[in-house]
Enzyme design. Structure first.
Site, mmCIF file in Angstrom:
data_model
loop_
_atom_site.group_PDB
_atom_site.id
_atom_site.type_symbol
_atom_site.label_atom_id
_atom_site.label_comp_id
_atom_site.label_asym_id
_atom_site.label_seq_id
_atom_site.Cartn_x
_atom_site.Cartn_y
_atom_site.Cartn_z
ATOM 1 N N ASP A 1 -2.720 -11.793 19.858
ATOM 2 C CA ASP A 1 -3.293 -11.798 21.213
ATOM 3 C C ASP A 1 -4.772 -12.183 21.131
ATOM 4 O OD1 ASP A 1 -3.920 -11.318 23.830
ATOM 5 O OD2 ASP A 1 -3.073 -9.304 23.899
ATOM 6 N N HIS B 1 4.160 -16.459 29.825
ATOM 7 C CA HIS B 1 2.811 -15.922 30.035
ATOM 8 C C HIS B 1 1.733 -16.998 29.861
ATOM 9 C CE1 HIS B 1 -0.314 -12.902 30.089
ATOM 10 N NE2 HIS B 1 -0.742 -13.253 28.900
HETATM 11 C C1 HEM Z 1 -2.506 -15.513 26.181
HETATM 12 C C2 HEM Z 1 -0.667 -11.083 25.633
HETATM 13 C C3 HEM Z 1 -2.310 -9.838 30.031
HETATM 14 C C4 HEM Z 1 -4.562 -14.108 30.311
HETATM 15 C C5 HEM Z 1 -1.845 -14.434 25.665
HETATM 16 C C6 HEM Z 1 -1.096 -14.436 24.428
HETATM 17 C C7 HEM Z 1 -0.587 -13.194 24.277
HETATM 18 C C8 HEM Z 1 -1.003 -12.407 25.420
HETATM 19 C C9 HEM Z 1 0.266 -12.682 23.137
HETATM 20 C C10 HEM Z 1 -0.923 -15.644 23.486
HETATM 21 C C11 HEM Z 1 -2.016 -15.799 22.479
HETATM 22 C C12 HEM Z 1 -3.385 -16.026 23.054
HETATM 23 O O1 HEM Z 1 -3.799 -17.142 23.335
HETATM 24 O O2 HEM Z 1 -4.062 -15.018 23.230
HETATM 25 C C13 HEM Z 1 -0.953 -10.366 26.780
HETATM 26 C C14 HEM Z 1 -0.493 -9.018 27.037
HETATM 27 C C15 HEM Z 1 -0.955 -8.677 28.279
HETATM 28 C C16 HEM Z 1 -1.704 -9.801 28.792
HETATM 29 C C17 HEM Z 1 0.341 -8.171 26.089
HETATM 30 C C18 HEM Z 1 -0.766 -7.405 29.049
HETATM 31 C C19 HEM Z 1 0.329 -6.703 29.000
HETATM 32 C C20 HEM Z 1 -3.036 -10.900 30.488
HETATM 33 C C21 HEM Z 1 -3.687 -10.945 31.761
HETATM 34 C C22 HEM Z 1 -4.331 -12.150 31.843
HETATM 35 C C23 HEM Z 1 -4.074 -12.861 30.613
HETATM 36 C C24 HEM Z 1 -3.662 -9.823 32.798
HETATM 37 C C25 HEM Z 1 -5.184 -12.756 32.944
HETATM 38 C C26 HEM Z 1 -5.526 -12.176 34.054
HETATM 39 C C27 HEM Z 1 -4.212 -14.847 29.213
HETATM 40 C C28 HEM Z 1 -4.704 -16.185 28.945
HETATM 41 C C29 HEM Z 1 -4.086 -16.613 27.766
HETATM 42 C C30 HEM Z 1 -3.249 -15.501 27.328
HETATM 43 C C31 HEM Z 1 -5.720 -16.960 29.773
HETATM 44 C C32 HEM Z 1 -4.267 -17.956 27.065
HETATM 45 C C33 HEM Z 1 -3.366 -18.977 27.688
HETATM 46 C C34 HEM Z 1 -3.466 -20.319 26.956
HETATM 47 O O3 HEM Z 1 -4.496 -20.976 27.124
HETATM 48 O O4 HEM Z 1 -2.531 -20.641 26.227
HETATM 49 N N1 HEM Z 1 -1.759 -13.192 26.250
HETATM 50 N N2 HEM Z 1 -1.680 -10.797 27.847
HETATM 51 N N3 HEM Z 1 -3.280 -12.083 29.819
HETATM 52 N N4 HEM Z 1 -3.354 -14.473 28.219
HETATM 53 FE FE1 HEM Z 1 -2.474 -12.658 28.053
#
Ligand code: HEM
Length: 313
Positions: free
Chosen positions: A146, A219
């Site tokens: 993450d 996601h």
């Molecule tokens: C990407 C997990 C909540 C925004 C990711 C990734 C994971 C992850 C595993 C892929 C690796 C990375 O690029 O970091 C989670 C979990 C969440 C959560 C477990 C809550 C349960 C959120 C929320 C937002 C968010 C609430 C925005 C309001 C993003 C963004 C990316 C991302 C912007 C990168 C997307 C990209 O450019 O590929 N998240 N996330 N995440 N997440 Fe989350």
């Protein structure tokens, strides 16, 4: 940028404390004092272990800002509002203050919070406290790495720190937090392939799927957004796992910094309502948001020399 920001953009750490608190009636003076001493606390506790990476950030909610300070207010500061989709809801639980304290080791976070909260006494009521920890190679409790696509270097400054668009608040930032609890039993009951489809990346290697192979409710699809000219809009996240190892709950504390909170809010609408509507984020079928709040993060310089007290104070 000549203004010193708070340590919003910092190396990922192994430990963090997240606290939200409300200011009690009459507590404004002590909170203003705490805010202006923030740099002093940081230096005093940080100096006890120079390689400890202490990086404490304080944020101020919209209502609290008006109770504390007079003069211009940060252009985009407003309370977080609930986002209700067909299947999932992002609640707005409010909060006057956010404390986001990171360090390599937990003791520095702990000692810092003790120093800050001692003099605050009954000026504030804590509404939530979460202790986050690093889980293997930056994984969340869903088992995925993450933070990979976080912007870094100068690009991160642009995405996260306020520039000349709001001259009185240059070097500041906005932060949105949400506390998620996971249904790990349900998550573990689906196949790794289904989990990977929900995220849009491989679980073990963290390699991203080609865009054409990504599901509409993945996601990373819903959170990859552009402005009207096709330029990417990004935030900087420093999510941390937390929980009770023996019995649960098991959670992810989401924290996202942005120069304009509208970017994070659009990501949240995509996740909870879908883009197009109906394609809500698959990870929400296994993760429930229990809190939601928005704060302004003044620059370190503004904390040292805060605006004048609000007239009613
Ligand atoms: C990407 C997990 C909540 C925004 C990711 C990734 C994971 C992850 C595993 C892929 C690796 C990375 O690029 O970091 C989670 C979990 C969440 C959560 C477990 C809550 C349960 C959120 C929320 C937002 C968010 C609430 C925005 C309001 C993003 C963004 C990316 C991302 C912007 C990168 C997307 C990209 O450019 O590929 N998240 N996330 N995440 N997440 Fe989350």
């Amino acid at each position: 940028m000549n203004v010193q920001p708070q340590p919003v953009l910092t190396q990922l750490t192994r430990s963090a404390i997240f606290v939200t608190a409300d200011i009690n009636p009459g507590g404004e003076d002590k909170v203003r004092e705490m805010v202006s001493n923030w740099g002093g606390y940081t230096r005093a506790v940080g100096f006890r272990r120079l390689d400890g990476g202490l990086a404490p950030v304080v944020g101020i909610g919209s209502h609290a800002w008006d109770r504390l300070f007079s003069g211009p207010r940060p252009m985009n500061l407003h309370p977080f509002t609930e986002i209700r989709g067909e299947k999932h809801t992002a609640p707005a639980t409010g909060g006057d203050l956010l404390f986001h304290v990171r360090a390599v080791d937990f003791d520095l976070c702990f000692a810092f919070m003790q120093e800050v909260f001692g003099p605050l006494g009954d000026a504030v009521t804590v509404t939530d406290e979460v202790h986050g920890f690093r889980y293997f190679d930056e994984r969340d409790l869903l088992g995925f790495v993450d933070g990979t696509e976080n912007p870094s270097g100068e690009a991160a400054d642009e995405y996260v720190l306020i520039g000349e668009q709001d001259p009185a608040f240059v070097g500041g930032s906005y932060v949105i937090v949400q506390k998620y609890l996971h249904d790990l039993r349900a998550w573990d009951a689906i196949t790794v392939e289904e989990q990977e489809r929900a995220i849009g990346r491989r679980k073990l290697s963290d390699i991203e799927f080609p865009d054409a192979d990504k599901a509409a409710d993945a996601h990373t699809v819903l959170n990859s957004i552009n402005d009207e000219n096709g330029n990417p809009l990004k935030i900087v996240r420093d999510n941390m796992p937390f929980g009770q190892a023996s019995t649960g709950p098991y959670g992810t504390y989401f924290i996202g910094y942005a120069a304009d909170p509208a970017v994070t809010e659009r990501m949240l609408r995509n996740m909870f309502i879908g883009d197009p509507p109906g394609t809500s984020d698959r990870i929400l079928d296994f993760s429930t948001a229990h809190t939601g709040a928005l704060f302004f993060v003044p620059s370190a310089d503004l904390l040292e020399n805060p605006p004048s007290p609000a007239p009613s104070a």
